[in-house]
Scaffold this motif. Structure first.
Motif, mmCIF file in Angstrom:
data_model
loop_
_atom_site.group_PDB
_atom_site.id
_atom_site.type_symbol
_atom_site.label_atom_id
_atom_site.label_comp_id
_atom_site.label_asym_id
_atom_site.label_seq_id
_atom_site.Cartn_x
_atom_site.Cartn_y
_atom_site.Cartn_z
ATOM 1 N N GLY A 58 46.925 49.284 39.447
ATOM 2 C CA GLY A 58 46.824 48.027 38.716
ATOM 3 C C GLY A 58 47.183 46.807 39.542
ATOM 4 O O GLY A 58 46.961 45.682 39.105
ATOM 5 N N ASP A 59 47.729 46.991 40.748
ATOM 6 C CA ASP A 59 48.061 45.854 41.613
ATOM 7 C C ASP A 59 46.793 45.138 42.064
ATOM 8 O O ASP A 59 45.835 45.781 42.511
ATOM 9 C CB ASP A 59 48.812 46.313 42.877
ATOM 10 C CG ASP A 59 50.277 46.587 42.653
ATOM 11 O OD1 ASP A 59 50.784 46.257 41.570
ATOM 12 O OD2 ASP A 59 50.908 47.126 43.578
ATOM 13 N N ARG A 60 46.812 43.811 41.961
ATOM 14 C CA ARG A 60 45.739 42.999 42.538
ATOM 15 C C ARG A 60 46.045 42.853 44.024
ATOM 16 O O ARG A 60 47.169 42.532 44.406
ATOM 17 C CB ARG A 60 45.675 41.629 41.880
ATOM 18 C CG ARG A 60 45.170 41.681 40.444
ATOM 19 C CD ARG A 60 45.064 40.307 39.803
ATOM 20 N NE ARG A 60 44.249 39.390 40.574
ATOM 21 C CZ ARG A 60 44.719 38.283 41.183
ATOM 22 N NH1 ARG A 60 45.986 37.965 41.123
ATOM 23 N NH2 ARG A 60 43.912 37.497 41.861
ATOM 24 N N VAL A 61 45.050 43.117 44.860
ATOM 25 C CA VAL A 61 45.266 43.060 46.299
ATOM 26 C C VAL A 61 44.121 42.319 46.978
ATOM 27 O O VAL A 61 43.045 42.140 46.405
ATOM 28 C CB VAL A 61 45.393 44.478 46.920
ATOM 29 C CG1 VAL A 61 46.590 45.222 46.349
ATOM 30 C CG2 VAL A 61 44.124 45.277 46.728
ATOM 31 N N LEU A 62 44.375 41.929 48.213
ATOM 32 C CA LEU A 62 43.355 41.339 49.069
ATOM 33 C C LEU A 62 43.156 42.297 50.228
ATOM 34 O O LEU A 62 44.095 42.595 50.978
ATOM 35 C CB LEU A 62 43.798 39.968 49.577
ATOM 36 C CG LEU A 62 42.833 39.260 50.512
ATOM 37 C CD1 LEU A 62 41.528 38.952 49.794
ATOM 38 C CD2 LEU A 62 43.462 37.987 51.046
ATOM 39 N N VAL A 63 41.928 42.818 50.368
ATOM 40 C CA VAL A 63 41.593 43.730 51.449
ATOM 41 C C VAL A 63 40.836 42.931 52.496
ATOM 42 O O VAL A 63 39.867 42.250 52.181
ATOM 43 C CB VAL A 63 40.721 44.905 50.944
ATOM 44 C CG1 VAL A 63 40.351 45.836 52.080
ATOM 45 C CG2 VAL A 63 41.413 45.653 49.826
#
Length: 192
Positions: A58-63
């Motif tokens: 559920g973590d929003r991340v930037l790849v």
């Protein structure tokens, strides 16, 4: 009378129900950009190289170029922050859930903000403090059981999540009766 669409709807429903009971892994599309961490994300449960926290479902991340950063503004990882939830509403929800689902026994709960060591950044190549049950790091505002073998005395300074509002019922999953026979840190037998 139009029975064909009804059969299509029923067949569609049946296919959806079958897929729900036999889930297949969703593969990450790859490339760069914002993503939501799922159980099949390659970075799930790994440690963020920027803030040192683990990546949770559920973590929003930037790849970007095989590097992953959190987008949670409370973790201060990514250059672009995301929107914050209404803090007062989150607090009311958490308090209501904790009142409805109290801890079994006389086990005190503590907020991670009240125990500086739980939120301390990693030092000298070590990792952040993590839950004895789920192994995820502790984040600001979470509820935990400190020193699970002696919560009233706090001997070992280790902790287990007990925050059902954030989907972390680790204490109940690990010790539903709130009792231990052996300390998980010192491995000493406890008086019963």
């Amino acid at each position: 009378m139009r029975l064909a669409p009804v059969r299509d709807d029923v067949a569609g429903f049946d296919a959806g129900e079958a897929a729900a009971f036999d889930p297949q892994p969703v593969r990450d599309a790859g490339g760069s950009g914002e993503r939501i961490t799922s159980l099949t994300s390659w970075w799930h449960t790994r440690w963020c190289q920027v803030c040192g926290h683990t990546f949770r479902r559920g973590d929003r991340v930037l790849v970007a170029d095989s590097r992953v950063r959190h987008l949670d503004p409370t973790l201060d990882c990514a250059e672009s922050g995301g929107g914050r939830a209404d803090e007062a509403e989150v607090v009311r929800f958490t308090e209501g859930l904790l009142a409805t689902w109290p801890v079994v026994g006389d086990v005190p709960l503590t907020r991670t903000d009240d125990v500086p060591g739980l939120l301390a950044p990693p030092l000298g190549g070590l990792r952040r403090a993590a839950c004895l049950f789920c192994a995820h790091t502790f984040r600001p505002g979470e509820f935990v059981v400190m020193c699970p073998c002696t919560p009233a005395a706090r001997v070992c300074a280790r902790a287990v999540h007990r925050d059902p509002a954030r989907g972390l019922p680790c204490w109940e999953s690990w010790r539903p009766g709130s009792t231990l026979k052996v300390c998980p840190v010192t491995l000493t037998r406890l008086a019963t």
